[in-house]
Write a protein that holds these residues in place. Structure first.
Motif, PDB file in Angstrom:
ATOM      1  N   ASP A 106       0.828  -1.204   0.000  1.00 57.37           N
ATOM      2  CA  ASP A 106       0.000   0.000   0.000  1.00 57.37           C
ATOM      3  C   ASP A 106       0.864   1.256   0.000  1.00 57.37           C
ATOM      4  O   ASP A 106       0.573   2.234  -0.682  1.00 57.37           O
ATOM      5  CB  ASP A 106      -0.927  -0.005   1.222  1.00 57.37           C
ATOM      6  CG  ASP A 106      -1.846   1.204   1.247  1.00 57.37           C
ATOM      7  OD1 ASP A 106      -2.567   1.409   0.251  1.00 57.37           O
ATOM      8  OD2 ASP A 106      -1.849   1.943   2.240  1.00 57.37           O
ATOM      9  N   SER A 107       1.978   1.221   0.742  1.00 55.89           N
ATOM     10  CA  SER A 107       2.799   2.424   0.881  1.00 55.89           C
ATOM     11  C   SER A 107       3.543   2.784  -0.400  1.00 55.89           C
ATOM     12  O   SER A 107       3.890   3.948  -0.608  1.00 55.89           O
ATOM     13  CB  SER A 107       3.794   2.265   2.035  1.00 55.89           C
ATOM     14  OG  SER A 107       4.819   1.351   1.714  1.00 55.89           O
ATOM     15  N   VAL A 108       3.810   1.797  -1.286  1.00 58.31           N
ATOM     16  CA  VAL A 108       4.497   2.105  -2.545  1.00 58.31           C
ATOM     17  C   VAL A 108       3.538   2.130  -3.734  1.00 58.31           C
ATOM     18  O   VAL A 108       3.965   2.316  -4.870  1.00 58.31           O
ATOM     19  CB  VAL A 108       5.654   1.118  -2.846  1.00 58.31           C
ATOM     20  CG1 VAL A 108       6.727   1.210  -1.790  1.00 58.31           C
ATOM     21  CG2 VAL A 108       5.157  -0.306  -3.011  1.00 58.31           C
ATOM     22  N   SER A 109       2.237   1.937  -3.478  1.00 57.77           N
ATOM     23  CA  SER A 109       1.278   1.932  -4.586  1.00 57.77           C
ATOM     24  C   SER A 109       1.206   3.313  -5.228  1.00 57.77           C
ATOM     25  O   SER A 109       1.498   4.337  -4.595  1.00 57.77           O
ATOM     26  CB  SER A 109      -0.114   1.531  -4.090  1.00 57.77           C
ATOM     27  OG  SER A 109      -0.692   2.575  -3.321  1.00 57.77           O
ATOM     28  N   MET A 110       0.840   3.341  -6.509  1.00 58.91           N
ATOM     29  CA  MET A 110       0.709   4.616  -7.221  1.00 58.91           C
ATOM     30  C   MET A 110      -0.259   5.540  -6.479  1.00 58.91           C
ATOM     31  O   MET A 110      -0.015   6.737  -6.327  1.00 58.91           O
ATOM     32  CB  MET A 110       0.196   4.369  -8.646  1.00 58.91           C
ATOM     33  CG  MET A 110       1.215   3.731  -9.562  1.00 58.91           C
ATOM     34  SD  MET A 110       2.350   4.975 -10.213  1.00 58.91           S
ATOM     35  CE  MET A 110       3.301   4.003 -11.364  1.00 58.91           C
ATOM     36  N   ALA A 111      -1.383   4.958  -6.027  1.00 57.94           N
ATOM     37  CA  ALA A 111      -2.401   5.761  -5.355  1.00 57.94           C
ATOM     38  C   ALA A 111      -1.839   6.420  -4.094  1.00 57.94           C
ATOM     39  O   ALA A 111      -2.047   7.610  -3.849  1.00 57.94           O
ATOM     40  CB  ALA A 111      -3.612   4.895  -5.017  1.00 57.94           C
ATOM     41  N   MET A 112      -1.100   5.643  -3.284  1.00 56.81           N
ATOM     42  CA  MET A 112      -0.548   6.200  -2.051  1.00 56.81           C
ATOM     43  C   MET A 112       0.555   7.212  -2.338  1.00 56.81           C
ATOM     44  O   MET A 112       0.636   8.264  -1.689  1.00 56.81           O
ATOM     45  CB  MET A 112      -0.014   5.088  -1.151  1.00 56.81           C
ATOM     46  CG  MET A 112       0.636   5.604   0.131  1.00 56.81           C
ATOM     47  SD  MET A 112      -0.443   6.676   1.111  1.00 56.81           S
ATOM     48  CE  MET A 112      -1.371   5.442   2.010  1.00 56.81           C
ATOM     49  N   LEU A 113       1.407   6.928  -3.312  1.00 56.13           N
ATOM     50  CA  LEU A 113       2.472   7.878  -3.639  1.00 56.13           C
ATOM     51  C   LEU A 113       1.901   9.214  -4.120  1.00 56.13           C
ATOM     52  O   LEU A 113       2.467  10.272  -3.857  1.00 56.13           O
ATOM     53  CB  LEU A 113       3.418   7.284  -4.689  1.00 56.13           C
ATOM     54  CG  LEU A 113       4.312   6.141  -4.177  1.00 56.13           C
ATOM     55  CD1 LEU A 113       5.065   5.492  -5.334  1.00 56.13           C
ATOM     56  CD2 LEU A 113       5.297   6.633  -3.124  1.00 56.13           C
TER      57      LEU A 113
END
Length: 294
Positions: A106-113
């Motif tokens: 989740d922390s490196v997902s496009m959405a989170m970034l």
């Protein structure tokens, strides 16, 4: 410690923590290429440190990396102001086991970034170090050159900011795999109805061509409009499923070279977000990584 042992000890410590340092830099910068540059700068500084005076090598390395990433983040922020079209993080090929670590995925997902992009540089550093890597406030304070009390306040603000914008929770690997396979078949066949069946009504497509490759300059919203864009993918493109930023993705190749990386966000069995990176400057790292895995 003898002088002869020192370079080996420094190298050993750096290699042991390299993955952590890269992930810290990447989550702060959204760029694998810039993260690699930060690691190079970290190594150059680390190689000149008196290791006998270092109590905690991991914390010391994280501090160097964070400070280098913060300096670069401020420079990148100025560059992004003149960026053509939408800016997306540089796609990062991730191993399947990353997807199993839900918090890291989740922390490196496009959405989170993209959510992290809305934080200021120091807030972003504090959030990443505290929420993703669970560093204590004293360690973070040294890394960002603030008092522990100030870091606590920054962490609280950043946490609230991210919580208000955080994407919904992850779905099961089986559900993700089924949705990606259906999506790949629909794109390969150009079957409009198949695409509409797998896209959420409010799906959003974001494209990043960096002013170099053609892509939509604004978000494309809605299943009908997104499906129309996807059916225009050239038949000559070969599609390769992959794990990118901890989530399912398709790598589109033309004449054997990576042309586009499409990361896919899936909720309740439907695709809710598509992140299409076409900027060649952001795909060179992906080209090297996929070549190694072939």
């Amino acid at each position: 410690m003898s002088q002869d042992d020192r370079p080996d000890s420094a190298t050993e410590a750096f290699v042991a923590h390299r993955n952590l340092l890269f992930t810290v830099a990447y989550e702060m910068l959204g760029s694998a290429a810039d993260a690699e540059d930060v690691l190079q700068e970290t190594w150059l500084r680390w190689a000149g440190v008196d290791l006998d005076a270092v109590r905690d090598q991991r914390a010391y390395l994280v501090r160097i990396t964070t400070r280098q990433a913060l300096a670069r983040l401020r420079t990148l922020g100025r560059r992004k102001e003149s960026y053509v079209g939408q800016w997306l993080p540089e796609p990062l090929l991730t191993a399947p086991d990353v997807a199993e670590d839900v918090e890291l995925a989740d922390s490196v997902s496009m959405a989170m970034l993209l959510v992290l992009e809305t934080l200021g540089p120091t807030e972003r550093a504090v959030f990443v170090l505290r929420e993703v890597f669970d560093l204590d406030y004293d360690e973070i304070a040294e890394a960002v050159d603030k008092s522990p009390a100030a870091v606590r306040q920054i962490a609280h603000r950043a946490r609230a900011h991210v919580a208000a914008r955080r994407p919904r929770g992850a779905v099961s690997p089986a559900e993700t795999r089924d949705a990606l396979e259906a999506f790949q078949r629909a794109v390969e066949t150009g079957d409009l109805q198949r695409l509409l069946d797998i896209l959420a009504p409010d799906v959003v497509l974001l494209g990043d061509g960096g002013g170099i490759k053609q892509t939509a300059l604004a978000p494309v919203v809605g299943a009908d409009r997104v499906a129309q864009v996807l059916t225009r993918i050239r038949a000559a493109a070969s599609l390769q499923p992959a794990q990118v930023n901890g989530y399912p993705a398709l790598i589109l190749r033309l004449d054997g070279e990576v042309d586009t990386v499409v990361a896919v966000r899936i909720d309740d069995g439907l695709i809710t977000g598509l992140y299409a990176v076409r900027n060649p400057e952001k795909l060179s790292h992906m080209e090297r990584e996929t070549a190694l895995h072939r």
